[in-house]
Design an enzyme around this catalytic site. Structure first.
Site, PDB file in Angstrom:
ATOM      1  N   HIS A  87       0.862  -1.189   0.000  1.00 47.07           N
ATOM      2  CA  HIS A  87       0.000   0.000   0.000  1.00 47.07           C
ATOM      3  C   HIS A  87       0.892   1.231   0.000  1.00 47.07           C
ATOM      4  O   HIS A  87       1.807   1.351   0.815  1.00 47.07           O
ATOM      5  CB  HIS A  87      -0.907   0.048   1.236  1.00 47.07           C
ATOM      6  N   ASP A 166     -15.376   2.327   7.045  1.00 46.74           N
ATOM      7  CA  ASP A 166     -14.320   3.232   6.575  1.00 46.74           C
ATOM      8  C   ASP A 166     -14.808   4.090   5.420  1.00 46.74           C
ATOM      9  O   ASP A 166     -14.523   5.281   5.356  1.00 46.74           O
ATOM     10  CB  ASP A 166     -13.081   2.440   6.135  1.00 46.74           C
ATOM     11  N   ARG A 173     -14.755  12.607   6.665  1.00 43.85           N
ATOM     12  CA  ARG A 173     -13.503  13.298   6.996  1.00 43.85           C
ATOM     13  C   ARG A 173     -13.108  14.242   5.874  1.00 43.85           C
ATOM     14  O   ARG A 173     -12.576  15.317   6.120  1.00 43.85           O
ATOM     15  CB  ARG A 173     -12.390  12.268   7.235  1.00 43.85           C
ATOM     16  N   LYS A 192      -8.894  -1.649   5.927  1.00 46.46           N
ATOM     17  CA  LYS A 192      -9.118  -2.243   4.601  1.00 46.46           C
ATOM     18  C   LYS A 192      -8.084  -3.317   4.299  1.00 46.46           C
ATOM     19  O   LYS A 192      -8.421  -4.383   3.783  1.00 46.46           O
ATOM     20  CB  LYS A 192      -9.056  -1.153   3.519  1.00 46.46           C
TER      21      LYS A 192
END
Length: 428
Positions: A87, A166, A173, A192
């Site tokens: 990631h 999320d 957010r 995730k």
């Protein structure tokens, strides 16, 4: 009417005043938010309290676990080979996933790479791949499993079933000024990735102007937080801190970055892209117990390219088709002889975005052919009048705004400046 065990207002004020939420309170909060019992404005207030007050390690671990528990968990234990995933926190010209997934798969480790789309100046992996004719991002879990078994690598959109809490919180957010909170970023990414079920996770945490984290200190804190969450959840997790003060490679845009990735898979490509691809591949292979394999050989002998073609074909794409090219180009040239000492990643990312390579809102479409091509990198000697950057777009009225974002973005000096290392730190 059902009675909820907690009052969300009490949890907001507790967090606002610096208190710590219990595990049960955190579990209830995330679940109640997904169920719609906790309203968006209440969760916004709580996110802002977390932004200023932070989360204790135990609170953060429980928060992440509750986000994972809001949806499904994938299980790759039935595959014939170990899994590893990477990631990146996002940057400019960061096309590393494209050559990396097939490379690691060519070395015997399955790569389930669930990726996203770009927003703002950082490009999305799915947007890049969608510039390949016929390629599709949406796969069912069954299709993903089958492709991992047969090809060894898949790059696709994350299904709606993974960490739905999320998805809901991230959107909130984004519009409430609470994005840059380390606990909220860490739990978002790691919920995730843990739900995805990979055995090994390598994090590429970018540092510099084109990155989310501008300072080494903040990037280091985020990396350590995420490594801790992954390790505690039983995922072998390591992070590399990498430089994002200047773009990666020589392209920023969708089709432009695909072409550059294919060059890397063909054994060429820019040195920095090759260096980072190999460094991340070695970490992924080591985590999956395959550190006996040298990924550089799989790049050199064409095995990684074979996997790339198989991976693109498996998702409906034609790996041999011509990529889209922009109708209009404009070149920015060097004003004087000297050494290019600085080329700001953020400015290049914003220019690519303004040319049409990115989106300002989730529902916007991107131009596959738009972007910026670099003809020199910091440290290179340039001559006056030599091309520095080529801007690509199908909408020439975008050239002006793109040029504006590049004003003052580069410097040419008589003497070279100190070269920056690409890989700044390793955290495990």
């Amino acid at each position: 009417m059902s009675h909820e065990p907690y009052s969300v207002v009490e949890l907001i004020t507790a967090k606002r005043d610096g208190g710590t939420l219990s595990g049960e309170q955190v579990d209830w909060l995330i679940d109640a938010y997904v169920r719609g019992v906790v309203a968006d404005e209440q969760m916004s207030a709580l996110a802002m309290a977390v932004f200023f007050r932070g989360l204790e390690p135990a609170e953060l671990a429980r928060w992440t676990a509750a986000m994972i528990a809001s949806g499904e968990r994938l299980d790759f234990s039935g595959l014939s080979r170990p899994t590893a995933d990477k990631h990146s926190t996002g940057g400019v010209g960061d096309k590393i996933t494209l050559p990396l997934a097939p490379l690691v798969a060519a070395c015997g480790v399955a790569v389930p790479q669930l990726s996203g789309r770009g927003l703002g100046h950082t490009g999305g992996t799915l947007d890049k791949l969608e510039s390949i004719p016929g390629w599709r991002a949406e796969l069912s879990n069954a299709e993903m499993m089958a492709q991992l078994e047969s090809v060894g690598a898949v790059i696709c959109a994350a299904g709606a079933g993974l960490a739905p809490a999320d998805k809901k919180l991230y959107a909130l957010r984004d519009v409430t000024g609470t994005v840059e909170s380390i606990p909220l970023i860490a739990s978002s990414i790691m919920s995730k990735k843990i739900a995805e079920g990979t055995g090994t996770l390598v994090l590429d945490v970018k540092v510099g102007s084109g990155a989310f984290m501008k300072s080494h200190e903040h990037a280091d804190a985020l990396a350590r937080t995420m490594v801790g969450l992954g390790t505690d959840a039983g995922v072998r997790t390591v992070a590399l801190l990498t430089d994002m003060s200047t773009p990666l490679g020589l392209t920023a845009g969708n089709a432009l970055e695909v072409a550059e990735s294919v060059e890397v898979l063909a054994g060429g490509g820019p040195a920095d892209v090759v260096e980072l691809t190999l460094a991340l591949a070695r970490e992924m292979l080591a985590g999956a117990g395959r550190d006996d394999v040298d990924p550089a050989e799989a790049l050199a002998d064409g095995r990684a390219m074979d996997v790339w073609k198989a991976m693109i074909r498996a998702q409906g794409g034609d790996p041999d088709a011509a990529l889209p090219t922009a109708r209009d180009t404009e070149t920015i040239t060097a004003e004087a002889d000297g050494v290019l000492t600085r080329l700001d990643a953020l400015a290049v990312g914003v220019a690519a975005w303004r040319l049409g390579a990115g989106r300002a809102a989730k529902h916007h479409t991107v131009q596959a052919a738009a972007g910026v091509e670099l003809h020199a990198k910091p440290g290179d000697r340039v001559r006056g009048g030599q091309p520095l950057l080529t801007l690509h777009t199908n909408t020439p009225e975008r050239f002006g705004p793109a040029r504006e974002s590049l004003a003052g973005a580069y410097e040419i000096a008589d003497a070279p400046s100190e070269a920056r290392r690409l890989i700044l730190d390793r955290i495990s």
